[in-house]
Design a protein around this motif. Structure first.
Motif, PDB file in Angstrom:
ATOM      1  N   GLY A 242       0.834  -1.195   0.000  1.00 13.07           N
ATOM      2  CA  GLY A 242       0.000   0.000   0.000  1.00 13.07           C
ATOM      3  C   GLY A 242       0.864   1.239   0.000  1.00 13.07           C
ATOM      4  O   GLY A 242       2.037   1.200  -0.368  1.00 13.07           O
ATOM      5  N   TRP A 243       0.237   2.336   0.390  1.00  7.99           N
ATOM      6  CA  TRP A 243       0.925   3.626   0.385  1.00  7.99           C
ATOM      7  C   TRP A 243       1.475   3.965   1.765  1.00  7.99           C
ATOM      8  O   TRP A 243       0.803   3.784   2.774  1.00  7.99           O
ATOM      9  CB  TRP A 243      -0.037   4.731  -0.045  1.00  7.99           C
ATOM     10  CG  TRP A 243      -0.386   4.723  -1.498  1.00  7.99           C
ATOM     11  CD1 TRP A 243      -1.531   4.226  -2.067  1.00  7.99           C
ATOM     12  CD2 TRP A 243       0.399   5.242  -2.581  1.00  7.99           C
ATOM     13  NE1 TRP A 243      -1.491   4.403  -3.431  1.00  7.99           N
ATOM     14  CE2 TRP A 243      -0.325   5.035  -3.770  1.00  7.99           C
ATOM     15  CE3 TRP A 243       1.657   5.875  -2.647  1.00  7.99           C
ATOM     16  CZ2 TRP A 243       0.157   5.433  -5.020  1.00  7.99           C
ATOM     17  CZ3 TRP A 243       2.133   6.261  -3.888  1.00  7.99           C
ATOM     18  CH2 TRP A 243       1.388   6.040  -5.048  1.00  7.99           C
ATOM     19  N   TRP A 244       2.681   4.497   1.755  1.00 10.25           N
ATOM     20  CA  TRP A 244       3.326   4.986   2.986  1.00 10.25           C
ATOM     21  C   TRP A 244       3.619   6.477   2.794  1.00 10.25           C
ATOM     22  O   TRP A 244       4.226   6.872   1.794  1.00 10.25           O
ATOM     23  CB  TRP A 244       4.625   4.221   3.236  1.00 10.25           C
ATOM     24  CG  TRP A 244       4.386   2.797   3.643  1.00 10.25           C
ATOM     25  CD1 TRP A 244       4.118   1.730   2.831  1.00 10.25           C
ATOM     26  CD2 TRP A 244       4.354   2.297   4.980  1.00 10.25           C
ATOM     27  NE1 TRP A 244       3.929   0.596   3.577  1.00 10.25           N
ATOM     28  CE2 TRP A 244       4.074   0.916   4.904  1.00 10.25           C
ATOM     29  CE3 TRP A 244       4.532   2.880   6.245  1.00 10.25           C
ATOM     30  CZ2 TRP A 244       3.969   0.110   6.038  1.00 10.25           C
ATOM     31  CZ3 TRP A 244       4.439   2.066   7.369  1.00 10.25           C
ATOM     32  CH2 TRP A 244       4.158   0.699   7.264  1.00 10.25           C
ATOM     33  N   GLY A 245       3.212   7.278   3.765  1.00  3.08           N
ATOM     34  CA  GLY A 245       3.467   8.717   3.703  1.00  3.08           C
ATOM     35  C   GLY A 245       4.653   9.084   4.576  1.00  3.08           C
ATOM     36  O   GLY A 245       4.750   8.636   5.721  1.00  3.08           O
ATOM     37  N   ILE A 246       5.532   9.887   4.013  1.00  4.69           N
ATOM     38  CA  ILE A 246       6.683  10.398   4.767  1.00  4.69           C
ATOM     39  C   ILE A 246       6.529  11.914   4.809  1.00  4.69           C
ATOM     40  O   ILE A 246       6.386  12.549   3.762  1.00  4.69           O
ATOM     41  CB  ILE A 246       8.018  10.049   4.075  1.00  4.69           C
ATOM     42  CG1 ILE A 246       8.114   8.548   3.827  1.00  4.69           C
ATOM     43  CG2 ILE A 246       9.203  10.537   4.893  1.00  4.69           C
ATOM     44  CD1 ILE A 246       9.336   8.156   2.980  1.00  4.69           C
ATOM     45  N   CYS A 247       6.547  12.478   6.009  1.00 10.20           N
ATOM     46  CA  CYS A 247       6.390  13.925   6.143  1.00 10.20           C
ATOM     47  C   CYS A 247       7.563  14.496   6.925  1.00 10.20           C
ATOM     48  O   CYS A 247       7.851  14.044   8.033  1.00 10.20           O
ATOM     49  CB  CYS A 247       5.075  14.246   6.856  1.00 10.20           C
ATOM     50  SG  CYS A 247       4.798  16.018   7.048  1.00 10.20           S
ATOM     51  N   ALA A 248       8.246  15.463   6.342  1.00 13.48           N
ATOM     52  CA  ALA A 248       9.329  16.164   7.039  1.00 13.48           C
ATOM     53  C   ALA A 248       8.772  17.501   7.511  1.00 13.48           C
ATOM     54  O   ALA A 248       8.238  18.277   6.725  1.00 13.48           O
ATOM     55  CB  ALA A 248      10.520  16.367   6.105  1.00 13.48           C
ATOM     56  N   ALA A 266       7.292  18.939   3.949  1.00 13.34           N
ATOM     57  CA  ALA A 266       7.389  18.225   2.676  1.00 13.34           C
ATOM     58  C   ALA A 266       6.861  16.811   2.873  1.00 13.34           C
ATOM     59  O   ALA A 266       7.218  16.140   3.845  1.00 13.34           O
ATOM     60  CB  ALA A 266       8.840  18.181   2.191  1.00 13.34           C
ATOM     61  N   VAL A 267       5.993  16.380   1.955  1.00 14.15           N
ATOM     62  CA  VAL A 267       5.420  15.027   2.039  1.00 14.15           C
ATOM     63  C   VAL A 267       5.773  14.265   0.766  1.00 14.15           C
ATOM     64  O   VAL A 267       5.728  14.822  -0.342  1.00 14.15           O
ATOM     65  CB  VAL A 267       3.885  15.082   2.225  1.00 14.15           C
ATOM     66  CG1 VAL A 267       3.264  13.693   2.125  1.00 14.15           C
ATOM     67  CG2 VAL A 267       3.516  15.738   3.548  1.00 14.15           C
ATOM     68  N   LEU A 268       6.117  12.995   0.933  1.00 16.65           N
ATOM     69  CA  LEU A 268       6.311  12.095  -0.209  1.00 16.65           C
ATOM     70  C   LEU A 268       5.529  10.817   0.062  1.00 16.65           C
ATOM     71  O   LEU A 268       5.607  10.262   1.162  1.00 16.65           O
ATOM     72  CB  LEU A 268       7.802  11.757  -0.390  1.00 16.65           C
ATOM     73  CG  LEU A 268       8.117  10.729  -1.488  1.00 16.65           C
ATOM     74  CD1 LEU A 268       7.855  11.305  -2.875  1.00 16.65           C
ATOM     75  CD2 LEU A 268       9.571  10.260  -1.381  1.00 16.65           C
ATOM     76  N   TRP A 269       4.792  10.364  -0.952  1.00 16.31           N
ATOM     77  CA  TRP A 269       4.051   9.100  -0.832  1.00 16.31           C
ATOM     78  C   TRP A 269       4.777   7.996  -1.601  1.00 16.31           C
ATOM     79  O   TRP A 269       5.192   8.198  -2.743  1.00 16.31           O
ATOM     80  CB  TRP A 269       2.612   9.269  -1.349  1.00 16.31           C
ATOM     81  CG  TRP A 269       1.788  10.018  -0.352  1.00 16.31           C
ATOM     82  CD1 TRP A 269       1.540  11.363  -0.328  1.00 16.31           C
ATOM     83  CD2 TRP A 269       1.144   9.467   0.798  1.00 16.31           C
ATOM     84  NE1 TRP A 269       0.768  11.677   0.767  1.00 16.31           N
ATOM     85  CE2 TRP A 269       0.513  10.540   1.480  1.00 16.31           C
ATOM     86  CE3 TRP A 269       1.029   8.179   1.343  1.00 16.31           C
ATOM     87  CZ2 TRP A 269      -0.224  10.360   2.658  1.00 16.31           C
ATOM     88  CZ3 TRP A 269       0.298   8.001   2.508  1.00 16.31           C
ATOM     89  CH2 TRP A 269      -0.319   9.081   3.151  1.00 16.31           C
ATOM     90  N   VAL A 270       4.905   6.854  -0.959  1.00 16.84           N
ATOM     91  CA  VAL A 270       5.688   5.737  -1.496  1.00 16.84           C
ATOM     92  C   VAL A 270       4.787   4.507  -1.540  1.00 16.84           C
ATOM     93  O   VAL A 270       4.058   4.235  -0.582  1.00 16.84           O
ATOM     94  CB  VAL A 270       6.900   5.468  -0.565  1.00 16.84           C
ATOM     95  CG1 VAL A 270       7.660   4.253  -1.024  1.00 16.84           C
ATOM     96  CG2 VAL A 270       7.794   6.694  -0.489  1.00 16.84           C
ATOM     97  N   ARG A 271       4.864   3.754  -2.642  1.00 22.03           N
ATOM     98  CA  ARG A 271       3.961   2.614  -2.792  1.00 22.03           C
ATOM     99  C   ARG A 271       4.764   1.311  -2.677  1.00 22.03           C
ATOM    100  O   ARG A 271       5.785   1.135  -3.352  1.00 22.03           O
ATOM    101  CB  ARG A 271       3.289   2.702  -4.169  1.00 22.03           C
ATOM    102  CG  ARG A 271       2.288   1.615  -4.493  1.00 22.03           C
ATOM    103  CD  ARG A 271       1.004   1.786  -3.690  1.00 22.03           C
ATOM    104  NE  ARG A 271      -0.144   1.211  -4.369  1.00 22.03           N
ATOM    105  CZ  ARG A 271      -0.487  -0.074  -4.317  1.00 22.03           C
ATOM    106  NH1 ARG A 271       0.237  -0.926  -3.650  1.00 22.03           N
ATOM    107  NH2 ARG A 271      -1.569  -0.494  -4.942  1.00 22.03           N
ATOM    108  N   ALA A 272       4.280   0.392  -1.837  1.00 23.09           N
ATOM    109  CA  ALA A 272       4.881  -0.939  -1.710  1.00 23.09           C
ATOM    110  C   ALA A 272       3.935  -1.983  -2.276  1.00 23.09           C
ATOM    111  O   ALA A 272       2.712  -1.862  -2.151  1.00 23.09           O
ATOM    112  CB  ALA A 272       5.190  -1.250  -0.251  1.00 23.09           C
TER     113      ALA A 272
END
Ligand SMILES: [Cu+2]
Length: 275
Positions: A242-248, A266-272
């Motif tokens: 699924g999606w994982w959100g990373i927020c700095a 800053a947010v980046l969404w990563v899909r596994a």
């Protein structure tokens, strides 16, 4: 009466506990690795992805566009997407709703192979509890046809999480690395929050799936907190598809908005994907 009081207390506890969860700007589409160009559906929601907590009102986004990159020697192509935005009310399973946006993008947007960096600059959100504004510049990278593009290149955003691994092609059980930039420079020891998208957005209903995929053992697992290292690099595990959100958080240099503190995140969404 007793029931009413209990309900009232429960509501207070819910509000208190949901405010301790991270606000996360979502820039959601179901799939990140497309076989070929196709129509894509997007949801732009300011919410709490793990807990299905209350969504927050979004104003009209300052920017929503996509940067297409087909690899070496071919210049990037930027396409403005604001005209595709449609204002909606987005609801969670507690029937709390907020203004959000959806976009149904025609096939022409993702027609060619390569990487597509979708970028959203929402309007600043006033967080009354902290008497400050929050603005989360958010990236979601998808790929068409498996031809790699410049997913590892910064887009030159004021604040940005730049992938060190392809954000759209990760096996469950792998790790994902990235570097946090502010004005193009790494941010040592940046404060990072991670959330798993536990309740999938149901795009045809403007609501979240009420059923979460995982149950946290305790509240610390809802929003995970880590620090970037001295080079501003972040590494996270990807234990579930699924999606994982990373927020700095708070990457600006004391910026103000409407004479109040602005936290520029800053947010980046990563899909596994399951193996
Ligand atoms: Cu929150």
């Amino acid at each position: 009466m007793r029931k009413t009081v209990n309900y009232f207390i429960a509501s207070i506890i819910m509000v208190l506990s949901s405010t301790s969860h991270a606000h996360f700007q979502m820039l959601y589409t179901p799939d990140a690795a497309l076989a070929k160009g196709q129509e894509t559906s997007w949801a732009l929601i300011f919410s709490h992805p793990f807990s299905n907590g209350y969504p927050m009102d979004m104003g009209e986004p300052e920017a929503f566009y996509v940067v297409h990159d087909r690899g070496e020697d071919i210049p990037n192509k930027t396409t403005d997407l604001k005209k595709h935005l449609e204002a909606v009310q987005w609801t969670n399973s507690d029937n709390e709703s907020a203004s959000a946006f959806v976009a149904n993008l025609p096939k022409s947007i993702t027609r060619s192979i390569g990487d597509y960096n979708f970028v959203l600059t929402p309007s600043p959100y006033y967080e009354a509890e902290e008497d400050k504004y929050i603005q989360q510049i958010t990236k979601t990278v998808i790929n068409v046809g498996g031809a790699p593009g410049a997913w590892d290149q910064p887009l030159g955003l004021p604040v940005e999480i730049v992938p060190l691994d392809k954000p759209y092609a990760n096996w469950v059980g792998g790790v994902f690395r990235a570097v946090v930039l502010s004005n193009g420079k790494p941010v040592p020891h940046a404060e990072i929050e991670i959330e798993y998208l536990n309740h999938d957005p149901l795009l045809e209903k403007n609501t979240f799936d009420p059923v979460g995929k995982v149950t946290p053992p305790q509240d610390s697992f809802v929003t995970m907190s880590i620090r970037a290292n001295a080079q501003g690099e972040v590494m996270i595990g990807l234990p579930k598809a699924g999606w994982w959100g990373i927020c700095a958080l708070d990457l600006d240099d004391g910026q103000l908005y409407n004479k109040k503190e602005l936290s520029l995140d800053a947010v980046l969404w990563v899909r596994a994907y399951d193996m």
